[in-house]
Motif scaffolding. Structure first.
Motif, PDB file in Angstrom:
ATOM      1  N   GLY A  32       0.985  -1.246   0.137  1.00 49.43           N
ATOM      2  CA  GLY A  32       0.104  -0.004   0.178  1.00 49.43           C
ATOM      3  C   GLY A  32       0.869   1.150  -0.034  1.00 49.43           C
ATOM      4  N   ASP A  33       0.328   2.351  -0.183  1.00 48.70           N
ATOM      5  CA  ASP A  33       0.852   3.634  -0.220  1.00 48.70           C
ATOM      6  C   ASP A  33       0.503   4.491   0.874  1.00 48.70           C
ATOM      7  OD1 ASP A  33      -1.502   4.701  -1.033  1.00 48.70           O
ATOM      8  OD2 ASP A  33      -0.805   5.329  -2.934  1.00 48.70           O
ATOM      9  N   GLY A  34      -0.413   3.897   1.937  1.00 53.23           N
ATOM     10  CA  GLY A  34      -0.792   4.766   3.119  1.00 53.23           C
ATOM     11  C   GLY A  34      -2.152   5.123   2.764  1.00 53.23           C
ATOM     12  N   THR A  35      -2.714   5.208   1.481  1.00 53.21           N
ATOM     13  CA  THR A  35      -3.906   5.984   1.319  1.00 53.21           C
ATOM     14  C   THR A  35      -5.048   4.621   1.210  1.00 53.21           C
ATOM     15  OG1 THR A  35      -2.957   7.243  -0.409  1.00 53.21           O
ATOM     16  CG2 THR A  35      -5.361   6.896  -0.521  1.00 53.21           C
ATOM     17  N   ASN A  36      -6.095   5.012   1.834  1.00 51.49           N
ATOM     18  CA  ASN A  36      -7.118   3.908   1.889  1.00 51.49           C
ATOM     19  C   ASN A  36      -7.616   3.321   0.649  1.00 51.49           C
ATOM     20  OD1 ASN A  36      -9.027   2.244   3.159  1.00 51.49           O
ATOM     21  ND2 ASN A  36     -10.315   3.858   3.848  1.00 51.49           N
ATOM     22  N   GLY A  37      -7.346   1.939   0.521  1.00 49.45           N
ATOM     23  CA  GLY A  37      -7.839   1.374  -0.739  1.00 49.45           C
ATOM     24  C   GLY A  37      -6.875   1.243  -1.790  1.00 49.45           C
ATOM     25  N   ASN A  38      -5.657   1.945  -1.766  1.00 51.82           N
ATOM     26  CA  ASN A  38      -4.707   1.914  -2.782  1.00 51.82           C
ATOM     27  C   ASN A  38      -3.865   0.695  -2.286  1.00 51.82           C
ATOM     28  OD1 ASN A  38      -5.736   3.912  -4.022  1.00 51.82           O
ATOM     29  ND2 ASN A  38      -3.917   5.246  -3.433  1.00 51.82           N
ATOM     30  N   VAL A  39      -3.586  -0.286  -3.637  1.00 49.80           N
ATOM     31  CA  VAL A  39      -2.996  -1.730  -3.340  1.00 49.80           C
ATOM     32  C   VAL A  39      -2.154  -1.690  -4.687  1.00 49.80           C
ATOM     33  CG1 VAL A  39      -3.093  -4.198  -2.875  1.00 49.80           C
ATOM     34  CG2 VAL A  39      -4.606  -2.690  -1.682  1.00 49.80           C
ATOM     35  N   SER A  40      -0.917  -2.206  -4.623  1.00 49.38           N
ATOM     36  CA  SER A  40       0.072  -2.559  -5.707  1.00 49.38           C
ATOM     37  C   SER A  40       0.335  -3.998  -5.570  1.00 49.38           C
ATOM     38  CB  SER A  40       1.349  -1.698  -5.579  1.00 49.38           C
ATOM     39  OG  SER A  40       0.964  -0.306  -6.000  1.00 49.38           O
ATOM     40  N   ILE A  41       0.502  -4.900  -6.670  1.00 46.15           N
ATOM     41  CA  ILE A  41       0.515  -6.212  -6.689  1.00 46.15           C
ATOM     42  C   ILE A  41       2.120  -6.219  -7.450  1.00 46.15           C
ATOM     43  CG2 ILE A  41       0.408  -8.473  -7.530  1.00 46.15           C
ATOM     44  CD1 ILE A  41      -2.679  -7.835  -7.188  1.00 46.15           C
ATOM     45  N   ASP A  42       3.080  -6.759  -6.728  1.00 46.64           N
ATOM     46  CA  ASP A  42       4.150  -7.081  -7.281  1.00 46.64           C
ATOM     47  C   ASP A  42       4.460  -8.415  -7.290  1.00 46.64           C
ATOM     48  OD1 ASP A  42       6.776  -6.889  -8.488  1.00 46.64           O
ATOM     49  OD2 ASP A  42       7.862  -5.543  -7.031  1.00 46.64           O
ATOM     50  N   THR A  43       4.704  -9.171  -8.642  1.00 46.56           N
ATOM     51  CA  THR A  43       4.980 -10.533  -8.411  1.00 46.56           C
ATOM     52  C   THR A  43       6.553 -10.850  -8.914  1.00 46.56           C
ATOM     53  OG1 THR A  43       4.395 -10.795 -10.587  1.00 46.56           O
ATOM     54  CG2 THR A  43       2.601 -11.212  -9.037  1.00 46.56           C
ATOM     55  N   ASN A  44       7.310  -9.837  -8.779  1.00 44.66           N
ATOM     56  CA  ASN A  44       8.760  -9.906  -8.826  1.00 44.66           C
ATOM     57  C   ASN A  44       9.227 -10.671 -10.109  1.00 44.66           C
ATOM     58  OD1 ASN A  44       9.393  -8.595  -6.201  1.00 44.66           O
ATOM     59  ND2 ASN A  44       8.516 -10.448  -5.306  1.00 44.66           N
ATOM     60  N   GLY A  45       8.567 -10.183 -11.101  1.00 37.85           N
ATOM     61  CA  GLY A  45       8.848 -10.615 -12.609  1.00 37.85           C
ATOM     62  C   GLY A  45       8.003 -11.758 -12.865  1.00 37.85           C
ATOM     63  N   GLN A  46       7.375 -12.462 -12.350  1.00 37.37           N
ATOM     64  CA  GLN A  46       6.448 -13.354 -12.780  1.00 37.37           C
ATOM     65  C   GLN A  46       5.299 -12.713 -13.450  1.00 37.37           C
ATOM     66  OE1 GLN A  46       4.734 -15.725  -9.331  1.00 37.37           O
ATOM     67  NE2 GLN A  46       7.047 -15.853  -8.537  1.00 37.37           N
ATOM     68  N   THR A  47       4.663 -13.511 -14.423  1.00 32.87           N
ATOM     69  CA  THR A  47       3.701 -13.221 -14.981  1.00 32.87           C
ATOM     70  C   THR A  47       2.587 -12.847 -14.185  1.00 32.87           C
ATOM     71  OG1 THR A  47       4.545 -14.429 -16.936  1.00 32.87           O
ATOM     72  CG2 THR A  47       2.048 -13.705 -17.051  1.00 32.87           C
ATOM     73  N   LEU A  48       1.935 -11.705 -14.424  1.00 31.27           N
ATOM     74  CA  LEU A  48       0.725 -11.419 -13.774  1.00 31.27           C
ATOM     75  C   LEU A  48      -0.541 -10.958 -14.771  1.00 31.27           C
ATOM     76  CD1 LEU A  48      -0.736 -10.233 -11.100  1.00 31.27           C
ATOM     77  CD2 LEU A  48       0.218  -8.040 -11.704  1.00 31.27           C
ATOM     78  N   THR A  49      -1.550 -11.623 -14.548  1.00 32.54           N
ATOM     79  CA  THR A  49      -2.757 -11.313 -15.499  1.00 32.54           C
ATOM     80  C   THR A  49      -3.796 -10.876 -14.525  1.00 32.54           C
ATOM     81  OG1 THR A  49      -2.539 -13.294 -16.614  1.00 32.54           O
ATOM     82  CG2 THR A  49      -4.400 -12.555 -16.977  1.00 32.54           C
ATOM     83  N   VAL A  50      -4.274  -9.619 -15.100  1.00 35.05           N
ATOM     84  CA  VAL A  50      -4.923  -8.591 -14.250  1.00 35.05           C
ATOM     85  C   VAL A  50      -6.436  -8.656 -15.127  1.00 35.05           C
ATOM     86  CG1 VAL A  50      -5.506  -6.486 -13.282  1.00 35.05           C
ATOM     87  CG2 VAL A  50      -3.219  -7.286 -13.017  1.00 35.05           C
ATOM     88  N   ASN A  51      -7.534  -9.147 -14.608  1.00 31.75           N
ATOM     89  CA  ASN A  51      -8.850  -8.919 -15.263  1.00 31.75           C
ATOM     90  C   ASN A  51      -8.807  -9.258 -16.824  1.00 31.75           C
ATOM     91  OD1 ASN A  51     -10.027  -7.925 -13.068  1.00 31.75           O
ATOM     92  ND2 ASN A  51      -9.571  -5.817 -13.492  1.00 31.75           N
ATOM     93  N   GLY A  52      -7.977 -10.242 -16.909  1.00 30.52           N
ATOM     94  CA  GLY A  52      -8.025 -10.983 -18.279  1.00 30.52           C
ATOM     95  C   GLY A  52      -6.818 -10.391 -19.136  1.00 30.52           C
TER      96      GLY A  52
END
Length: 122
Positions: free
Chosen positions: A60-80
Motif C-alpha cells: 500500500g501507499d498509505g492511502t485507504n484502498g490503494n494496493v499494488s501487486i508486485d510478483t517480482n517478474g512473474q507473469t501477472l494477469t489482471v482482469n484478463g
C-alpha cells in the motif's frame, strides 16, 4: 487460512510455505514459470496463484484502498490482460482475498490500509 485485522491498517504480514533459499536454481525456475491472476470484483481484490511457487507482494501507499501487486517478474494477469512485468496498481480496494494454491509460495502484505479484511489461503 489467515484472517487479518478487520478494518485496520496492515503494516506487515508475511506468509511463506516451505520457502526455499533464493539461491536454489530449482526454486528460481519454478518462480519464473509461475502465473498470478488478479481480479477486482466490486471492491474486493482476488489474487490467485497457480500450482507452482508464487512470490506475491501486496503493498500500500498509505492511502485507504490503494494496493499494488508486485510478483517480482512473474507473469501477472489482471482482469484478463497479461502484464509481463508483474506489477499492477489498484484503487478502491476494501477487501483482499489471496489464494496462493500449490507450490512453495511467498505472500507478503505491507503498508496496506483497508476498510475491510485481508484473507490469505495457502
Amino acid at each position: 487460512m489467515f484472517r487479518l485485522f478487520q478494518g485496520q491498517r496492515v503494516t506487515s504480514v508475511v506468509h511463506a510455505a516451505a520457502q526455499l533459499p533464493d539461491s536454489n536454481p530449482d526454486f528460481l525456475a519454478r518462480a519464473l514459470a509461475a502465473n498470478v491472476t488478479a481480479t477486482l470484483v466490486g471492491n474486493t481484490l482476488y489474487v490467485i496463484g497457480d500450482a507452482t511457487g508464487n512470490d506475491i507482494d501486496l503493498e500500500g501507499d498509505g492511502t485507504n484502498g490503494n494496493v499494488s501487486i508486485d510478483t517480482n517478474g512473474q507473469t501477472l494477469t489482471v482482469n484478463g490482460v497479461t502484464d509481463g512485468d508483474g506489477l499492477y496498481d489498484f484503487t478502491g480496494v476494501r477487501n483482499i482475498v489471496v489464494n496462493s494454491n500449490g507450490g512453495d509460495d511467498f505472500v507478503q502484505v505491507s503498508d496496506v490500509n483497508l476498510a475491510g479484511n485481508v484473507w490469505i489461503n495457502g
